[in-house]
Design an enzyme around this catalytic site. Structure first.
Site, PDB file in Angstrom:
ATOM      1  N   LYS A 117     -10.705  -8.444   3.061  1.00  0.00           N
ATOM      2  CA  LYS A 117     -11.291  -8.030   4.334  1.00  0.00           C
ATOM      3  C   LYS A 117     -12.333  -9.070   4.770  1.00  0.00           C
ATOM      4  CE  LYS A 117      -8.926  -4.314   3.404  1.00  0.00           C
ATOM      5  NZ  LYS A 117      -8.163  -4.781   2.231  1.00  0.00           N
TER       6      LYS A 117
HETATM    7  C1  LIG Z   1      -5.174   0.439   5.456  1.00  0.00           C
HETATM    8  C2  LIG Z   1      -5.811   0.419   4.100  1.00  0.00           C
HETATM    9  N1  LIG Z   1      -6.309   1.550   3.588  1.00  0.00           N
HETATM   10  C3  LIG Z   1      -6.911   1.571   2.383  1.00  0.00           C
HETATM   11  C4  LIG Z   1      -7.040   0.438   1.626  1.00  0.00           C
HETATM   12  C5  LIG Z   1      -7.691   0.511   0.278  1.00  0.00           C
HETATM   13  O1  LIG Z   1      -8.900  -0.215   0.249  1.00  0.00           O
HETATM   14  P1  LIG Z   1      -9.661  -0.471  -1.127  1.00  0.00           P
HETATM   15  O2  LIG Z   1      -8.982  -1.598  -1.807  1.00  0.00           O
HETATM   16  O3  LIG Z   1     -11.069  -0.817  -0.720  1.00  0.00           O
HETATM   17  O4  LIG Z   1      -9.605   0.804  -1.900  1.00  0.00           O
HETATM   18  C6  LIG Z   1      -6.544  -0.778   2.117  1.00  0.00           C
HETATM   19  C7  LIG Z   1      -6.648  -2.003   1.323  1.00  0.00           C
HETATM   20  O5  LIG Z   1      -6.095  -3.022   1.609  1.00  0.00           O
HETATM   21  C8  LIG Z   1      -5.911  -0.789   3.386  1.00  0.00           C
HETATM   22  O6  LIG Z   1      -5.401  -1.915   3.904  1.00  0.00           O
END
Ligand SMILES: Cc1ncc(COP(=O)(O)O)c(C=O)c1O
Length: 382
Positions: free
Chosen positions: A180
């Site tokens: 991100k």
């Molecule tokens: C749309 C979406 N939701 C949730 C997540 C999960 O994020 P995290 O890795 O911080 O748990 C991601 C991670 O890429 C994502 O792209």
């Protein structure tokens, strides 16, 4: 190798992390609180609760919305699998809906046919940073008492109707994973419009304690905490928050730079007009967390062959967004999702990062353009 993404981290982040270490308090503490306040102010939302990831933020959001066994939650299959998994964590059933081809997001038209009397929530993903049309989804869900949870994992710094993404959401979840823009290594944030919900989420991220460990430590008197309900360890550390505070200050620069680079990609790839690329929707601006391109149905070169060509040319690209319903974990769980399947099979993500040079971008665009044009002319591209 040109990486698909490289976080923009420097001395300031290193010093901030070192400051947290030197302070002697490295678990969730004052820096987490400061980061929450700064993030809430940046998003324009009343409350922000820092957690260990966006996945745990989504898990808490579903608990906040009162979702549990017997409930259905409409989600896009076209998303990182954490979106669907979070629904399973609370014992509810994810129901997959298709997405719009140009935004890769759910719309009322794709969601409405998947709603039943058991639908209690929709997780609206701002896919790859592209703001989803929250007002339109609310217009569908509000009268039905269906909660809209925003999965803004990729969308810190994107805007929707001239406000930061998440500003108008009842509940929104953000990710600070290094793919991100704003990163803390791992980490996430749950934003909430309602103060009592935010207070409960703060307890739930810390085992359901009614007084946080940091507050007990600061107290001059012994404090005996109580455990009001079964909670979790979803805490962020002060080391992460110290980095996050610096990254948050840099976020507007990161977004501006990505938007310049994305416009350049759009120009460089304009010689192959049949290719669709990520672009702003009419109602907002994306942070271009991922710059995706979709090959046309009659593409002279397959997506996986193009990825191989790019790798051979020293370019680390990625397949487009995954589709959860095509994974063994969700096999057989849905009706056909034609747009989702087209996007997941025929799109790819090109490298895009803050310090990417013009020469690197030209190299990527020239490999893509020549692969598509040479293949069209029947020349060998392998
Ligand atoms: C749309 C979406 N939701 C949730 C997540 C999960 O994020 P995290 O890795 O911080 O748990 C991601 C991670 O890429 C994502 O792209």
């Amino acid at each position: 190798m040109i990486p698909v993404m490289r976080p923009w981290l420097g001395e300031e982040e290193a010093e901030a992390a070192a400051g947290a270490v030197a302070s002697g308090w490295i678990a969730q503490g004052p820096r987490v609180e400061e980061f929450e306040e700064a993030f809430a102010a940046a998003v324009g939302t009343p409350h922000a609760v820092a957690v260990s990831s966006c996945t745990t933020a989504l898990h808490l959001a579903l608990i906040a919305a009162g979702i549990g066994p017997g409930d259905e939650v409409v989600v896009p299959s076209l998303s990182f699998i954490a979106t669907a998994n979070s629904v399973r964590y609370v014992g509810a059933q994810p129901v997959f809906a298709d997405v719009d081809l140009t935004t890769q997001n759910l719309t009322p038209e794709t969601v409405q046919p998947r709603m039943t009397s058991r639908t209690r929530a929709v997780i609206l993903v701002d896919q790859a940073g592209m703001p989803a049309d929250m007002d339109a989804m609310r217009a569908l869900c509000g009268p039905l008492q269906v909660t809209v949870i925003e999965d803004a994992a990729c969308a810190a710094g994107s805007s929707y109707r001239s406000r930061p993404v998440g500003a108008g959401a009842e509940l929104a979840a953000f990710s600070f994973h290094p793919r991100k823009l704003l990163t803390t290594g791992e980490g996430g944030m749950l934003t909430a419009a309602d103060g009592s919900i935010a207070a409960r989420m703060r307890r739930l991220r810390e085992h359901g304690m009614d007084v946080s460990a940091a507050d007990r430590h600061l107290s001059q008197q012994p404090v005996i905490e109580r455990y009001t309900e079964v909670g979790f360890n979803f805490r962020m550390t002060d080391i992460q928050a110290a980095i996050g505070l610096i990254q948050l200050r840099k976020l507007p620069d990161m977004v501006a730079r990505r938007r310049v680079l994305a416009r350049r990609y759009q120009e460089l790839l304009s010689d192959i007009p049949e290719v669709l690329t990520a672009a702003d929707p009419p109602y907002g601006e994306t942070n271009y967390q991922s710059f995706w391109m979709l090959l046309p149905p009659d593409s002279p070169i397959g997506r996986d062959d193009l990825l191989r060509l790019l790798a051979e040319a020293g370019i680390s690209a990625r397949r487009g967004i995954m589709a959860a319903h095509l994974e063994p974990a969700y096999a057989g769980a849905t009706q056909p999702l034609p747009v989702t399947e087209r996007l997941t099979r025929h799109s790819l993500i090109l490298p895009l990062f803050h310090e990417m040079t013009e020469a690197q971008q030209e190299h990527v665009a020239s490999v893509v353009t020549s692969a598509l044009t040479h293949s069209r002319q029947g020349l060998s591209v392998s």
